[in-house]
Design an enzyme around this catalytic site. Structure first.
Site, PDB file in Angstrom:
ATOM      1  N   HIS A 136      16.879  -2.861  14.956  1.00  0.00           N
ATOM      2  CA  HIS A 136      16.437  -3.643  13.800  1.00  0.00           C
ATOM      3  C   HIS A 136      15.301  -2.965  13.047  1.00  0.00           C
ATOM      4  O   HIS A 136      14.509  -3.625  12.393  1.00  0.00           O
ATOM      5  CB  HIS A 136      16.042  -5.055  14.246  1.00  0.00           C
ATOM      6  CG  HIS A 136      17.165  -5.771  14.905  1.00  0.00           C
ATOM      7  ND1 HIS A 136      18.257  -6.244  14.214  1.00  0.00           N
ATOM      8  CD2 HIS A 136      17.408  -6.042  16.216  1.00  0.00           C
ATOM      9  CE1 HIS A 136      19.108  -6.794  15.068  1.00  0.00           C
ATOM     10  NE2 HIS A 136      18.615  -6.682  16.285  1.00  0.00           N
TER      11      HIS A 136
ATOM     12  N   ARG B 186     -20.380   0.881  27.411  1.00  0.00           N
ATOM     13  CA  ARG B 186     -19.979  -0.178  26.486  1.00  0.00           C
ATOM     14  C   ARG B 186     -19.410   0.388  25.185  1.00  0.00           C
ATOM     15  O   ARG B 186     -18.760  -0.331  24.441  1.00  0.00           O
ATOM     16  CB  ARG B 186     -21.196  -1.062  26.155  1.00  0.00           C
ATOM     17  CG  ARG B 186     -21.746  -1.796  27.350  1.00  0.00           C
ATOM     18  CD  ARG B 186     -23.118  -2.347  27.050  1.00  0.00           C
ATOM     19  NE  ARG B 186     -23.077  -3.437  26.111  1.00  0.00           N
ATOM     20  CZ  ARG B 186     -23.004  -4.719  26.446  1.00  0.00           C
ATOM     21  NH1 ARG B 186     -22.927  -5.062  27.706  1.00  0.00           N
ATOM     22  NH2 ARG B 186     -23.003  -5.656  25.524  1.00  0.00           N
TER      23      ARG B 186
ATOM     24  N   ASN C 235     -28.277  -6.930  18.927  1.00  0.00           N
ATOM     25  CA  ASN C 235     -26.847  -6.902  19.241  1.00  0.00           C
ATOM     26  C   ASN C 235     -26.265  -8.176  18.639  1.00  0.00           C
ATOM     27  O   ASN C 235     -26.828  -9.250  18.806  1.00  0.00           O
ATOM     28  CB  ASN C 235     -26.661  -6.874  20.770  1.00  0.00           C
ATOM     29  CG  ASN C 235     -25.205  -6.929  21.180  1.00  0.00           C
ATOM     30  OD1 ASN C 235     -24.305  -6.744  20.365  1.00  0.00           O
ATOM     31  ND2 ASN C 235     -24.967  -7.184  22.454  1.00  0.00           N
ATOM     32  N   GLY C 236     -25.169  -8.057  17.894  1.00  0.00           N
ATOM     33  CA  GLY C 236     -24.567  -9.241  17.273  1.00  0.00           C
ATOM     34  C   GLY C 236     -24.441  -9.042  15.772  1.00  0.00           C
ATOM     35  O   GLY C 236     -24.567  -7.919  15.277  1.00  0.00           O
TER      36      GLY C 236
ATOM     37  N   GLU D 252       1.211  -2.686  27.436  1.00  0.00           N
ATOM     38  CA  GLU D 252      -0.015  -2.191  28.061  1.00  0.00           C
ATOM     39  C   GLU D 252       0.007  -0.658  28.173  1.00  0.00           C
ATOM     40  O   GLU D 252      -0.999   0.009  27.915  1.00  0.00           O
ATOM     41  CB  GLU D 252      -0.196  -2.861  29.438  1.00  0.00           C
ATOM     42  CG  GLU D 252      -1.353  -2.378  30.278  1.00  0.00           C
ATOM     43  CD  GLU D 252      -2.730  -2.492  29.622  1.00  0.00           C
ATOM     44  OE1 GLU D 252      -2.861  -3.150  28.583  1.00  0.00           O
ATOM     45  OE2 GLU D 252      -3.666  -1.880  30.152  1.00  0.00           O
TER      46      GLU D 252
ATOM     47  N   CYS E 290     -22.852  -2.799  20.924  1.00  0.00           N
ATOM     48  CA  CYS E 290     -24.269  -2.461  21.023  1.00  0.00           C
ATOM     49  C   CYS E 290     -24.820  -2.836  22.399  1.00  0.00           C
ATOM     50  O   CYS E 290     -24.444  -3.848  22.971  1.00  0.00           O
ATOM     51  CB  CYS E 290     -25.055  -3.219  19.974  1.00  0.00           C
ATOM     52  SG  CYS E 290     -24.476  -2.864  18.322  1.00  0.00           S
TER      53      CYS E 290
ATOM     54  N   LYS F 117     -16.378  -1.216  25.439  1.00  0.00           N
ATOM     55  CA  LYS F 117     -15.904  -1.856  26.664  1.00  0.00           C
ATOM     56  C   LYS F 117     -16.083  -3.367  26.592  1.00  0.00           C
ATOM     57  O   LYS F 117     -15.265  -4.124  27.093  1.00  0.00           O
ATOM     58  CB  LYS F 117     -16.698  -1.296  27.851  1.00  0.00           C
ATOM     59  CG  LYS F 117     -16.327  -1.868  29.203  1.00  0.00           C
ATOM     60  CD  LYS F 117     -15.151  -1.143  29.773  1.00  0.00           C
ATOM     61  CE  LYS F 117     -14.616  -1.752  31.040  1.00  0.00           C
ATOM     62  NZ  LYS F 117     -13.139  -1.625  31.102  1.00  0.00           N
TER      63      LYS F 117
ATOM     64  N   LYS G 256      -2.719   1.841  26.488  1.00  0.00           N
ATOM     65  CA  LYS G 256      -3.477   2.853  27.238  1.00  0.00           C
ATOM     66  C   LYS G 256      -3.382   4.204  26.547  1.00  0.00           C
ATOM     67  O   LYS G 256      -4.363   4.903  26.370  1.00  0.00           O
ATOM     68  CB  LYS G 256      -2.963   3.007  28.678  1.00  0.00           C
ATOM     69  CG  LYS G 256      -3.307   1.961  29.669  1.00  0.00           C
ATOM     70  CD  LYS G 256      -4.737   1.886  30.105  1.00  0.00           C
ATOM     71  CE  LYS G 256      -5.599   1.059  29.237  1.00  0.00           C
ATOM     72  NZ  LYS G 256      -5.592  -0.336  29.216  1.00  0.00           N
TER      73      LYS G 256
ATOM     74  N   GLU H 153      -5.270   4.274  23.132  1.00  0.00           N
ATOM     75  CA  GLU H 153      -6.725   4.139  23.309  1.00  0.00           C
ATOM     76  C   GLU H 153      -7.380   5.475  23.635  1.00  0.00           C
ATOM     77  O   GLU H 153      -8.420   5.788  23.080  1.00  0.00           O
ATOM     78  CB  GLU H 153      -7.020   3.215  24.514  1.00  0.00           C
ATOM     79  CG  GLU H 153      -7.098   1.746  24.205  1.00  0.00           C
ATOM     80  CD  GLU H 153      -7.417   0.936  25.457  1.00  0.00           C
ATOM     81  OE1 GLU H 153      -8.296   0.083  25.385  1.00  0.00           O
ATOM     82  OE2 GLU H 153      -6.778   1.142  26.518  1.00  0.00           O
TER      83      GLU H 153
ATOM     84  N   TRP I 206     -23.017   0.335  18.076  1.00  0.00           N
ATOM     85  CA  TRP I 206     -21.592   0.458  17.766  1.00  0.00           C
ATOM     86  C   TRP I 206     -21.473  -0.123  16.360  1.00  0.00           C
ATOM     87  O   TRP I 206     -21.642  -1.324  16.160  1.00  0.00           O
ATOM     88  CB  TRP I 206     -20.769  -0.342  18.782  1.00  0.00           C
ATOM     89  CG  TRP I 206     -19.296  -0.153  18.660  1.00  0.00           C
ATOM     90  CD1 TRP I 206     -18.541   0.830  19.233  1.00  0.00           C
ATOM     91  CD2 TRP I 206     -18.384  -0.993  17.930  1.00  0.00           C
ATOM     92  NE1 TRP I 206     -17.230   0.660  18.899  1.00  0.00           N
ATOM     93  CE2 TRP I 206     -17.096  -0.443  18.096  1.00  0.00           C
ATOM     94  CE3 TRP I 206     -18.515  -2.135  17.152  1.00  0.00           C
ATOM     95  CZ2 TRP I 206     -15.962  -1.002  17.521  1.00  0.00           C
ATOM     96  CZ3 TRP I 206     -17.390  -2.693  16.573  1.00  0.00           C
ATOM     97  CH2 TRP I 206     -16.131  -2.122  16.762  1.00  0.00           C
TER      98      TRP I 206
HETATM   99  C1  G6P Z   1     -12.055  -4.222  24.738  1.00  0.00           C
HETATM  100  C2  G6P Z   1     -11.823  -3.235  25.859  1.00  0.00           C
HETATM  101  C3  G6P Z   1     -10.461  -3.507  26.489  1.00  0.00           C
HETATM  102  C4  G6P Z   1     -10.379  -4.956  26.963  1.00  0.00           C
HETATM  103  C5  G6P Z   1     -10.691  -5.940  25.833  1.00  0.00           C
HETATM  104  C6  G6P Z   1     -10.904  -7.340  26.368  1.00  0.00           C
HETATM  105  O1  G6P Z   1     -11.176  -3.970  23.704  1.00  0.00           O
HETATM  106  O2  G6P Z   1     -11.886  -1.910  25.393  1.00  0.00           O
HETATM  107  O3  G6P Z   1     -10.286  -2.643  27.591  1.00  0.00           O
HETATM  108  O4  G6P Z   1      -9.106  -5.204  27.453  1.00  0.00           O
HETATM  109  O5  G6P Z   1     -11.918  -5.569  25.183  1.00  0.00           O
HETATM  110  O6  G6P Z   1     -12.032  -7.333  27.191  1.00  0.00           O
HETATM  111  P1  G6P Z   1     -12.316  -8.352  28.349  1.00  0.00           P
HETATM  112  O7  G6P Z   1     -13.631  -7.901  28.911  1.00  0.00           O
HETATM  113  O8  G6P Z   1     -12.394  -9.709  27.721  1.00  0.00           O
HETATM  114  O9  G6P Z   1     -11.208  -8.249  29.322  1.00  0.00           O
END
Ligand code: G6P
Length: 590
Positions: A484, A27, A97-98, A461, A2, A585, A465, A468, A73
């Site tokens: 396995h 965000r 927010n929260g 990673e 949010c 984000k 990506k 996501e 969100w």
């Molecule tokens: C969210 C974002 C990711 C990020 C993660 C941790 O899931 O979409 O891209 O890696 O949070 O965020 P931070 O700001 O703590 O690196």
């Protein structure tokens, strides 16, 4: 997560609110809304989907000098207008927010008192509770009511509130969820982060937990621990400006491309000017905590620190660490890695570390963010504002810092030449064409990523990506684990992406690739140039060769094709790359 905005001042609030909401779009959100005073009445507009949908409902001819806005969100309840913010009960209209954790008992209490609810949200309950307190204490200043409510609410919150009957003031209350106030010329901006109003003002202050603000047109009253206190503002550096696409189709592509330029910038800061890094050798225990992409950077950090020392580093996902038994004392260091510096779980781990007398070090991108403010020491990663939800340049910046820390830790002489040649190597990989691979992947249900040791971490990673932003299911496996279980998933033309930069295990991984190839897999091989004397061309369908580099810098090189494979696959699929569905984000709730 949010995003909250608020405006009070001499200009029309409506365009200011919409602009602020758009700046917070990065965000992640699924609905949006605003509320503002007009002729002493509060007008409410909400819409699911993009802010453009909300804009269509707003009459920009309407003039108001005070208003609030929200991008939601979903946490409690579906993505429908009833659940989106602002919420309104009686005389209270607010954005939140929260999460109010004790909303269910509160809801029951309020229902018994005659309140009924239109939404499934915790926020509407908080709104009703404030209305109830106001009704009960009609003569009490509203800031006192907020103080009472803060004692009742359990959880995290940032509220911006309009009160019917007080049409010249905006109220704010916050705990844990971030909130900043920008100071303009006889106007105030409230936002979840200062990016919302970067163009309007560079002067701001950050609210602390349990702060209450009463904001009028040209005065702000800050209440902390029951007393009004003066607020101290900060000035953002002039060179921080709102991000723009610079002719790129997406922020993700722009941010991937930026990496080569950024490496040169980091080289200047650390290798030419010799900026010192904190000494992490004096601790008996090091725990790294992070979430998502930052967690993968943490795993790389562990690998690089342990590579040339006998020291063992522990890496934990923050949402687990905060509830587990910790083994910390004053001889321990907890390193928190975070792009945003606001991730709720990571923040709570830092608080836990402090409670256990450990020292804390933040590796953070966003200046003055919540985690940066509470850590004993901070290394800023200097990656600039990252807009794309899928993190790219922040990840490489974290690895860059960790690679230097690791070499200092093991008293290795940093090979400056390797770092100097890094930008060109990265640049060349960025220029390659990844669309052919993307075309292979778009129609697939599953993609598997294989690697050993540090390459396995990079594959975690790479796989994150891809899933996501393309919504294709993908998983990364240590190549040796294949037999396995995972190998049962390999069918004719199943894509398997394999990374080989680790010399000690290169031939072993090649054997594993042969095993999937024999079962019909479509193999995309990413391999460091010259790592094996002769490469059997029948084991792969596509090949990407990586330029040689040392172990410390190799993970910065090897992630580039993986980021671009994800990007071009998503591009061909035609999905919303910068704002993938359901993702946020900055994750400011648990
Ligand atoms: C969210 C974002 C990711 C990020 C993660 C941790 O899931 O979409 O891209 O890696 O949070 O965020 P931070 O700001 O703590 O690196």
């Amino acid at each position: 997560m949010c995003g909250i905005v608020g405006y009070i001042g001499k200009n029309n609030a409506l365009p200011k609110l919409i602009k602020g909401l758009k700046r917070l779009e990065y965000r992640g959100y699924d609905s949006a809304g605003i509320a503002y005073f007009k002729n002493k009445e509060i007008i409410l507009k909400k819409s699911v989907g993009r802010i453009a949908n909300l804009e269509e409902k707003i009459n920009l001819q309407d003039e108001s000098f005070i208003g609030i806005g929200h991008t939601r969100w979903a946490t409690h309840g579906k993505v429908v207008e009833e659940n989106s913010h602002p919420h309104q009960v009686g005389n209270i209209t607010l954005v939140h927010n929260g999460i109010i954790e004790n909303y269910l008992p509160l809801k029951k209490e309020l229902q018994e008192k005659g309140y009924s609810f239109k939404s499934e949200t915790d926020t509407e309950v908080a709104c009703a509770y404030l209305d109830y307190l106001l009704e009960k204490n009609k003569k009490m200043p509203f800031t006192e009511i907020l103080k009472q409510a803060a004692n009742t609410f359990i959880g995290s919150f940032a509220f911006v509130i309009l009160v019917k009957g007080i049409d010249n003031q905006l109220f704010v209350l916050k705990r844990e969820s971030p909130l900043v106030i920008g100071i303009g010329n006889k106007e105030f901006y409230v936002a979840s982060d200062f990016q919302a109003y970067l163009e309007e003002t560079k002067e701001y202050f950050i609210l602390e937990d349990n702060d209450i603000c009463q904001i009028e047109n040209n005065a702000l009253h800050l209440y902390r621990e029951g007393k009004e206190i003066p607020y101290k503002t900060n000035i953002l550096e002039d060179n921080i400006s709102s991000p723009s696409l610079n002719n790129n189709k997406h922020y993700m592509l722009k941010e991937i491309k930026e990496q080569s330029v950024l490496i040169s910038k980091w080289n200047k800061i650390y290798l030419e000017k010799g900026k010192e890094l904190p000494d992490i050798t004096k601790y008996k225990r090091i725990d790294i905590i992070a979430c998502g992409t930052a967690y993968h950077a943490g795993l790389i950090g562990k690998y690089l620190i342990e590579k040339n020392t006998d020291f063992e580093v522990n890496v934990y996902v923050a949402s687990e660490y905060r509830y587990q038994k910790v083994h910390l004392n004053k001889e321990s260091l907890v390193i928190a890695i975070s792009q945003s510096g606001e991730t709720a779980d990571t923040l709570s781990c830092v608080k836990l570390a402090k409670k256990n007398n450990a020292k804390t070090l933040g590796i953070i991108n966003v200046y003055n963010s919540s985690i940066a403010r509470i850590c004993d020491e901070v290394i800023y990663t200097n990656a600039g504002i990252e807009v794309s939800v899928a993190s790219t340049k922040a990840y490489t910046s974290q690895i860059y810092i960790l690679s230097l820390l690791a070499q200092e830790f093991s008293q290795q002489k940093i090979d400056k030449n390797t770092y100097t040649t890094l930008p060109q190597k990265v640049e060349k990989l960025i220029e390659k064409d990844y669309t052919k691979i993307g075309r292979q992947l778009i129609t697939k249900k599953d993609v598997f990523f294989l690697g050993r040791r540090i390459d396995y971490i990079s594959m975690l990673e790479g796989s994150l990506k891809l899933k996501e932003i393309t919504y294709i299911h993908s998983e990364a496996f240590p190549a040796g684990e294949l037999k396995h279980g995972p190998i049962s998933l390999i069918e004719e033309k199943t894509p398997v992406i394999s990374l080989i930069t680790d010399k000690t295990t290169a031939l072993k991984t090649i054997s594993n690739i042969k095993e999937v190839k024999a079962r019909g897999a479509y193999v995309i091989l990413i391999i460091k140039e010259g790592i094996v004397p002769t490469l059997d061309k029948t084991i792969y369908d596509e090949i990407i060769t990586l330029p040689p580099s040392d172990d410390y810098t190799m993970p910065i090189i090897s992630i580039i094709p993986l980021q671009l494979i994800a990007y071009y696959t998503a591009l061909l699929k035609g999905v919303d790359i910068d704002k993938p569905r359901n993702l946020a984000k900055s994750v400011t709730v648990e």
